[in-house]
Write a protein that holds these residues in place. Structure first.
Motif, short mmCIF file in Angstrom:
data_model
loop_
_atom_site.label_atom_id
_atom_site.label_comp_id
_atom_site.label_asym_id
_atom_site.label_seq_id
_atom_site.Cartn_x
_atom_site.Cartn_y
_atom_site.Cartn_z
N THR A 19 0.84 -1.20 0.00
CA THR A 19 0.00 0.00 0.00
C THR A 19 0.88 1.25 0.00
OG1 THR A 19 -1.77 -1.14 1.17
CG2 THR A 19 -1.78 1.26 1.27
N ILE A 20 0.58 2.16 -0.94
CA ILE A 20 1.32 3.42 -0.97
C ILE A 20 0.41 4.63 -0.75
CG2 ILE A 20 3.26 2.57 -2.33
CD1 ILE A 20 1.99 3.73 -4.82
N SER A 21 -0.91 4.43 -0.83
CA SER A 21 -1.85 5.51 -0.58
C SER A 21 -3.23 4.91 -0.32
CB SER A 21 -1.90 6.44 -1.80
OG SER A 21 -2.86 7.46 -1.61
N GLN A 22 -4.01 5.62 0.50
CA GLN A 22 -5.36 5.14 0.79
C GLN A 22 -6.22 6.33 1.18
OE1 GLN A 22 -5.58 1.73 3.36
NE2 GLN A 22 -7.67 2.17 3.94
N ASP A 23 -7.45 6.36 0.66
CA ASP A 23 -8.41 7.34 1.10
C ASP A 23 -9.63 6.57 1.59
OD1 ASP A 23 -9.92 6.62 -1.14
OD2 ASP A 23 -9.44 8.41 -2.26
N GLY A 24 -10.74 7.20 1.74
CA GLY A 24 -11.92 6.51 2.26
C GLY A 24 -12.51 5.48 1.33
N ALA A 25 -12.24 5.58 0.02
CA ALA A 25 -12.87 4.69 -0.95
C ALA A 25 -11.90 3.73 -1.63
CB ALA A 25 -13.59 5.52 -2.02
N PHE A 26 -10.67 4.19 -1.89
CA PHE A 26 -9.72 3.39 -2.68
C PHE A 26 -8.37 3.26 -1.99
CE2 PHE A 26 -12.64 5.17 -5.81
CZ PHE A 26 -13.02 4.03 -6.50
N VAL A 27 -7.70 2.18 -2.31
CA VAL A 27 -6.32 1.96 -1.89
C VAL A 27 -5.47 1.83 -3.16
CG1 VAL A 27 -6.62 -0.55 -1.68
CG2 VAL A 27 -4.80 0.57 -0.43
N VAL A 45 -1.77 -0.74 -8.65
CA VAL A 45 -3.11 -1.30 -8.57
C VAL A 45 -3.97 -0.35 -7.75
CG1 VAL A 45 -4.52 -3.23 -7.75
CG2 VAL A 45 -2.23 -3.66 -8.66
N VAL A 46 -5.14 -0.01 -8.27
CA VAL A 46 -6.12 0.78 -7.54
C VAL A 46 -7.32 -0.11 -7.33
CG1 VAL A 46 -7.62 2.81 -7.57
CG2 VAL A 46 -5.33 2.94 -8.56
N MET A 47 -7.75 -0.25 -6.06
CA MET A 47 -8.90 -1.09 -5.76
C MET A 47 -9.70 -0.48 -4.61
SD MET A 47 -7.23 -4.40 -3.91
CE MET A 47 -5.45 -4.23 -3.83
N PRO A 48 -10.98 -0.82 -4.53
CA PRO A 48 -11.78 -0.32 -3.41
C PRO A 48 -11.21 -0.80 -2.08
CG PRO A 48 -13.19 -1.27 -5.10
CD PRO A 48 -11.77 -1.62 -5.45
N VAL A 49 -11.38 0.02 -1.06
CA VAL A 49 -10.90 -0.32 0.28
C VAL A 49 -11.68 -1.51 0.84
CG1 VAL A 49 -10.73 0.52 2.66
CG2 VAL A 49 -10.10 2.01 0.77
N THR A 50 -12.97 -1.54 0.59
CA THR A 50 -13.81 -2.58 1.17
C THR A 50 -14.05 -3.72 0.19
OG1 THR A 50 -15.88 -1.58 0.45
CG2 THR A 50 -15.02 -0.89 2.60
N GLU A 51 -14.36 -4.85 0.74
CA GLU A 51 -14.64 -6.03 -0.08
C GLU A 51 -15.96 -5.88 -0.84
OE1 GLU A 51 -15.26 -10.78 0.62
OE2 GLU A 51 -13.80 -9.72 1.87
N HIS A 52 -16.87 -5.09 -0.30
CA HIS A 52 -18.17 -4.85 -0.93
C HIS A 52 -18.32 -3.35 -1.19
CE1 HIS A 52 -19.16 -9.00 -0.14
NE2 HIS A 52 -18.83 -8.82 1.12
N PRO A 53 -17.67 -2.85 -2.25
CA PRO A 53 -17.69 -1.41 -2.51
C PRO A 53 -19.05 -0.92 -2.99
CG PRO A 53 -16.57 -2.55 -4.28
CD PRO A 53 -16.87 -3.57 -3.22
N ARG A 54 -19.27 0.38 -2.80
CA ARG A 54 -20.48 1.01 -3.30
C ARG A 54 -20.47 0.96 -4.83
NH1 ARG A 54 -18.46 5.54 -0.29
NH2 ARG A 54 -18.37 6.47 -2.35
N PRO A 55 -21.63 0.94 -5.45
CA PRO A 55 -21.71 0.92 -6.91
C PRO A 55 -20.95 2.07 -7.57
CG PRO A 55 -23.86 0.47 -5.99
CD PRO A 55 -22.97 0.84 -4.84
N GLU A 56 -20.91 3.25 -6.90
CA GLU A 56 -20.20 4.40 -7.46
C GLU A 56 -18.70 4.10 -7.61
OE1 GLU A 56 -21.85 5.40 -4.01
OE2 GLU A 56 -23.45 4.73 -5.32
#
Length: 101
Positions: A19-27, A45-56
């Motif tokens: 991990t090199i950066s993280q905000d509330g939605a993406f890592v 790699v950019v991916m949602p922080v949570t396993e079940h991300p919001r549709p947005e």
């Protein structure tokens, strides 16, 4: 969601992700292929922080991937693949090096 094989044979489960950066939605992670791989050894790699991300969140990744042909590589890091890793969508980029600001 469309998968691309722009980086063929990339198997994120066999890669080291840091991990090199993280905000509330993406890592954002810097990934490294195993030394025996013939593929590029470093990528982002950019991916949602949570396993079940919001549709947005999913729509944002898909939209960014859809714009890849419109991005000029002289000023932008273009998405190279849209994959799944541990149940999450992941946008994979080439690694231009340096630090995120």
């Amino acid at each position: 969601m469309t998968a691309s094989h722009s980086l063929p044979a990339i198997d994120l489960s066999r890669c080291v992700l840091r991990t090199i950066s993280q905000d509330g939605a993406f890592v954002v992670c810097r990934g490294a292929q195993p030394a025996t791989s013939r593929e590029p050894t470093s990528f982002l790699v950019v991916m949602p922080v949570t396993e079940h991300p919001r549709p947005e969140c999913l729509q944002m990744l898909e939209h960014e991937y859809a714009l890849r042909a419109d991005l000029d590589p002289t000023w932008a890091v273009r998405p190279r693949a849209l994959l799944h890793h541990q149940g999450r969508p992941c946008l994979v980029f080439g690694d231009p090096g340096g630090e995120l600001v």
